[in-house]
Design an enzyme around this catalytic site. Structure first.
Site, PDB file in Angstrom:
ATOM      1  N   THR A 139      29.012 -54.117 -59.857  1.00 24.77           N
ATOM      2  CA  THR A 139      30.197 -54.727 -59.267  1.00 24.77           C
ATOM      3  C   THR A 139      31.363 -54.088 -60.015  1.00 24.77           C
ATOM      4  OG1 THR A 139      29.002 -56.802 -58.949  1.00 24.77           O
ATOM      5  CG2 THR A 139      31.416 -56.919 -58.874  1.00 24.77           C
ATOM      6  N   HIS A 190      34.159 -61.549 -41.679  1.00 25.63           N
ATOM      7  CA  HIS A 190      32.947 -60.926 -42.233  1.00 25.63           C
ATOM      8  C   HIS A 190      31.703 -61.745 -41.878  1.00 25.63           C
ATOM      9  CE1 HIS A 190      30.226 -58.933 -45.056  1.00 25.63           C
ATOM     10  NE2 HIS A 190      29.966 -60.104 -45.615  1.00 25.63           N
ATOM     11  N   ASP A 232      29.565 -64.895 -56.554  1.00 22.08           N
ATOM     12  CA  ASP A 232      30.114 -64.213 -55.380  1.00 22.08           C
ATOM     13  C   ASP A 232      30.052 -65.163 -54.189  1.00 22.08           C
ATOM     14  OD1 ASP A 232      31.256 -61.990 -54.122  1.00 22.08           O
ATOM     15  OD2 ASP A 232      29.323 -61.432 -53.269  1.00 22.08           O
ATOM     16  N   GLU A 291      31.721 -53.616 -50.667  1.00 20.42           N
ATOM     17  CA  GLU A 291      32.348 -54.793 -50.070  1.00 20.42           C
ATOM     18  C   GLU A 291      33.716 -54.961 -50.710  1.00 20.42           C
ATOM     19  OE1 GLU A 291      29.767 -58.250 -50.264  1.00 20.42           O
ATOM     20  OE2 GLU A 291      28.649 -57.583 -48.493  1.00 20.42           O
ATOM     21  N   TYR A 318      16.188 -61.088 -49.235  1.00 25.35           N
ATOM     22  CA  TYR A 318      17.123 -62.221 -49.345  1.00 25.35           C
ATOM     23  C   TYR A 318      16.606 -63.541 -48.798  1.00 25.35           C
ATOM     24  CZ  TYR A 318      19.087 -62.890 -44.645  1.00 25.35           C
ATOM     25  OH  TYR A 318      19.291 -63.221 -43.342  1.00 25.35           O
ATOM     26  N   GLU A 322      36.604 -56.986 -51.898  1.00 19.98           N
ATOM     27  CA  GLU A 322      36.828 -58.380 -52.279  1.00 19.98           C
ATOM     28  C   GLU A 322      37.971 -58.464 -53.285  1.00 19.98           C
ATOM     29  OE1 GLU A 322      33.420 -60.680 -53.397  1.00 19.98           O
ATOM     30  OE2 GLU A 322      32.043 -59.548 -52.108  1.00 19.98           O
ATOM     31  N   ARG A 367      22.001 -52.588 -48.599  1.00 26.77           N
ATOM     32  CA  ARG A 367      21.673 -53.414 -47.419  1.00 26.77           C
ATOM     33  C   ARG A 367      20.192 -53.440 -47.100  1.00 26.77           C
ATOM     34  NH1 ARG A 367      26.192 -56.290 -47.421  1.00 26.77           N
ATOM     35  NH2 ARG A 367      28.039 -54.986 -47.222  1.00 26.77           N
ATOM     36  N   LYS A 389      22.355 -56.668 -55.042  1.00 27.92           N
ATOM     37  CA  LYS A 389      23.724 -56.831 -55.523  1.00 27.92           C
ATOM     38  C   LYS A 389      23.815 -56.617 -57.023  1.00 27.92           C
ATOM     39  CE  LYS A 389      25.505 -58.820 -51.643  1.00 27.92           C
ATOM     40  NZ  LYS A 389      26.818 -58.519 -51.021  1.00 27.92           N
ATOM     41  N   GLU A 449      29.870 -53.388 -41.511  1.00 28.09           N
ATOM     42  CA  GLU A 449      30.654 -53.830 -40.354  1.00 28.09           C
ATOM     43  C   GLU A 449      31.331 -52.655 -39.653  1.00 28.09           C
ATOM     44  OE1 GLU A 449      32.926 -57.689 -41.520  1.00 28.09           O
ATOM     45  OE2 GLU A 449      32.224 -56.739 -43.366  1.00 28.09           O
ATOM     46  N   THR A 487      33.565 -60.767 -48.848  1.00 27.15           N
ATOM     47  CA  THR A 487      34.152 -59.610 -48.179  1.00 27.15           C
ATOM     48  C   THR A 487      35.310 -60.041 -47.287  1.00 27.15           C
ATOM     49  OG1 THR A 487      31.983 -58.611 -48.189  1.00 27.15           O
ATOM     50  CG2 THR A 487      33.619 -57.615 -46.728  1.00 27.15           C
ATOM     51  N   ARG A 498      22.074 -62.299 -36.258  1.00 29.16           N
ATOM     52  CA  ARG A 498      21.619 -63.413 -35.405  1.00 29.16           C
ATOM     53  C   ARG A 498      22.221 -63.147 -34.022  1.00 29.16           C
ATOM     54  NH1 ARG A 498      22.247 -65.658 -40.572  1.00 29.16           N
ATOM     55  NH2 ARG A 498      24.463 -65.884 -40.260  1.00 29.16           N
ATOM     56  N   ASP A 515      31.962 -55.267 -54.445  1.00 26.29           N
ATOM     57  CA  ASP A 515      30.613 -55.824 -54.595  1.00 26.29           C
ATOM     58  C   ASP A 515      29.627 -54.866 -53.925  1.00 26.29           C
ATOM     59  OD1 ASP A 515      28.534 -57.689 -54.967  1.00 26.29           O
ATOM     60  OD2 ASP A 515      28.893 -58.562 -52.994  1.00 26.29           O
ATOM     61  N   GLN A 562      18.545 -55.696 -49.585  1.00 25.42           N
ATOM     62  CA  GLN A 562      18.953 -57.074 -49.273  1.00 25.42           C
ATOM     63  C   GLN A 562      18.179 -57.642 -48.089  1.00 25.42           C
ATOM     64  OE1 GLN A 562      23.202 -57.374 -48.836  1.00 25.42           O
ATOM     65  NE2 GLN A 562      23.197 -59.561 -48.415  1.00 25.42           N
TER      66      GLN A 562
END
Lengths: 417, 417
Positions: A254, A132, A125, A198, A241, A200, A234, A250, A360, A346, A141, A230, A237
């Site tokens: 899928t 995204h 992936d 997600e 992660y 994709e 969250r 994940k 998002e 994504t 961030r 996907d 994750q």
């Protein structure tokens, strides 16, 4: 290329995903019969195994279609792929003298069960959609440093889990996982509360390789494309992660569309990639247009309710194409195999309504989305997420069918037997 | 358990890795013959396919051994695994009346070629050695915050690439990759200059699962263990790994020993895990001793030179066992498959000489290692890295054979055909 008219009337309807120009590849079964390869044509599916048995279809290196997947045909390479399309086009074209012999091998799509169209060798992936990556980077961030330093130079990707790739229609069970909120002193093991989709596209590798390949070579290795959801937990994750990437967040599922649209069918929709802030190194630069103009949308259907389309975007928004991702994937000498699946990452667009995930769309849950009289920050139990996509060139629509999955509630005790 | 003496004299020698107590599983071929399953016994390999054909070995659900891998036997489950060990023990035990019939099916290991013993379904690599995680965290962050916040709560892992897992003896080509030093304004595409090994153990999943499993259930799913070298391009990794983890840095090759040592053979070496700073959540806690006391070493042999042992450590140094890793791997509902391979993570110990990678041994290249009259910060072209490991219980040695690979120079042009 204009519409190639078929004696299958439904294939000539302007709204069908499956005109004769498309001929996407699936695996189907009828009641009490073995799964076999078929191609969608209008509202029908052509039984390729039966056509092969009847001598209507003869391909070098065949037979290919009696097994339960497309991998053997995918491994056969572009010349056989082209021959398949040419022969089936002759069989199904308006005025074909073979119509009486072919017609018994057509079945209504509504009367068959669709299966996973290929055996997934490896699943990778990517994180190659700029909107995204910018949205996620801004949330976690800050907008001034949203993109990681490497992002404009390589298609960032990670290996996913091939064993949990399912065909559209397979229900998805809300997972348990270890999570820890920033205000909690210790982690807890509980059902995910921030389960997401997600949007994709997936590229399906046909031809294997055993060393670095150029972008042009990579493009020629790709058999076709699917829609891909996907699913992502969250909260799991966020805790797991760092430092080595997403893992159990994940791995629940899928989902892919039941039809692989062959690369040849998408050629008229080819389009250029984005203008680049910094040039790519030569081994990743495009030798020509490598993206596709494919309109995409996401529907959310609450249990017992009506669907609301919650996102509309386009595959041409990607910063890196599947061919570039595949070329990057091989730089280390990594062998690629028939059946490898590459998720695009994504696909969001510039506007809020173009965002390809609930993370998002609801901005991390801070701005819940209104759908009908309800709101959603993340997926609720019973919701069905449906991806759709199609290209239109010269008035001809090349579609993927639906890529759908319903979220089932978490098990009360995941270890009960 | 004391030594079970065999009529194969070399299996009774104290220094052999392969007494009758071991019976590890490999795939071998003789000149001009098909690869088939065998078990090592002393300096011989027993042709299990021939033994099966001759009626010396009869297992429920068989035959199992004429194909080129152990996957079918691995999928058959613990009762069949135990029956196999019991039947072969009878065939090879001192005093066996079957010796005249079995002897023709033994071949000298030196005269056969060893192949990959199983088809790798999925490959997952963990980061579950505390000394390694502390060393790496100290180098790249600081010793006070060396371990990521999640590290003491979950076995951190990421999906690796199954297509580049090779059997011992396969040469490894130094990869090209995109790298960027901190002082360089832009990345470059060049051969890796910081190519490294990682000393690991690999757990091989035998029994498949389709939902969360407990640690005890996970332990019962494990067929056996291999030595594993997770070759790593540190310069590629440094540039690519944020935010989604290692990708091409780890995709060039992973080397495993040619023999899978079955879990049953390691039972006498079972040992407790570490004292924990913080208790694990119940779904990850050990129901009993889950690690093994396995002495490990790494040899480095420059081309044309003599080997120097550059690291000695032990598998019992791990913070998480393979059973705990496998249990964690399933928490999300992720299906596990026969042939899944789980890398332990680099196994370092408390002292400098116990470090399981050159990154640690040379402290990021700042303290090059003296070997003979040479020094090494990372692996040089032509170097061979050899991992070895064995457990000793009641004076009986259970070994894995060598897990070796030579590093070949990078291609001058990776795209030349």
């Amino acid at each position: 290329m204009a519409l190639i008219r078929s004696w299958v009337a439904s294939a000539n309807a302007p709204e069908t995903d499956f005109p004769l120009n498309n001929l996407p590849c699936g695996v189907f079964s009828r009641p009490n019969a073995k799964a076999r390869c078929g191609m969608a044509i209008g509202d029908q599916v052509l039984d390729l195994a039966a056509a092969e048995d009847a001598g209507l279809l003869t391909l070098a290196g065949g037979p290919y279609f009696g097994g339960g997947d497309w991998n053997a045909l995918m491994a056969a390479g572009p010349a056989v792929w082209a021959d398949l399309r040419a022969q089936v086009t002759v069989l199904l074209a308006e005025g074909s003298v073979l119509q009486p012999e072919v017609a018994p091998h057509l079945h209504e799509q509504g009367a068959v069960r669709l299966h996973m169209p290929f055996r997934v060798a490896g699943y990778t992936d990517f994180y190659a959609g700029r909107h995204h990556a910018f949205n996620v980077g801004s949330m976690f961030r800050d907008p001034a440093n949203a993109l990681p330093p490497n992002w404009l130079h390589i298609p960032i990707g990670y290996n996913g889990r091939a064993s949990s790739v399912y065909v559209s229609g397979t229900a998805v069970r809300r997972p348990w996982g270890q999570v820890k909120g920033p205000d909690q002193p210790l982690p807890a093991f509980q059902p995910s509360r921030r389960f997401d989709f997600e949007l994709e596209m997936g590229a399906v590798v046909g031809v294997a390789s055993d060393g670095p390949v150029t972008v042009a070579e990579a493009d020629a290795m790709i058999f076709g494309y699917v829609l891909l959801n996907d699913w992502s937990a969250r909260d799991i994750q966020a805790w797991e992660y760092q430092p080595l990437g997403p893992f159990q967040a994940k791995a629940t599922a899928t989902t892919v569309s039941p039809w692989i649209v062959m690369r040849a069918a998408l050629e008229p929709a080819r389009t250029n990639g984005p203008t680049r802030d910094v040039p790519l190194l030569p081994h990743l630069a495009e030798p020509g247009p490598m993206l596709y103009d494919i309109a995409l949308e996401v529907g959310l259907t609450p249990e017992g309710g009506a669907e609301t389309v919650i996102s509309r975007t386009n595959y041409r928004e990607m910063y890196y194409s599947a061919a570039q991702q595949l070329a990057h994937h091989t730089t280390s000498g990594c062998p690629m195999q028939t059946g490898d699946l590459l998720g695009s990452g994504t696909i969001s667009g510039p506007l809020r309504e173009n965002r390809g995930s609930l993370l998002e769309l609801s901005w991390g849950g801070k701005e819940p989305l209104a759908i009908g009289g309800l709101t959603r920050s993340f997926i609720e139990d019973g919701d069905t997420i449906t991806l759709r996509g199609h290209a239109v060139s010269d008035g001809v629509r090349i579609g993927f069918g639906a890529c759908a999955g319903q979220l089932l509630p978490a098990l009360a005790d995941p270890y009960a037997r």
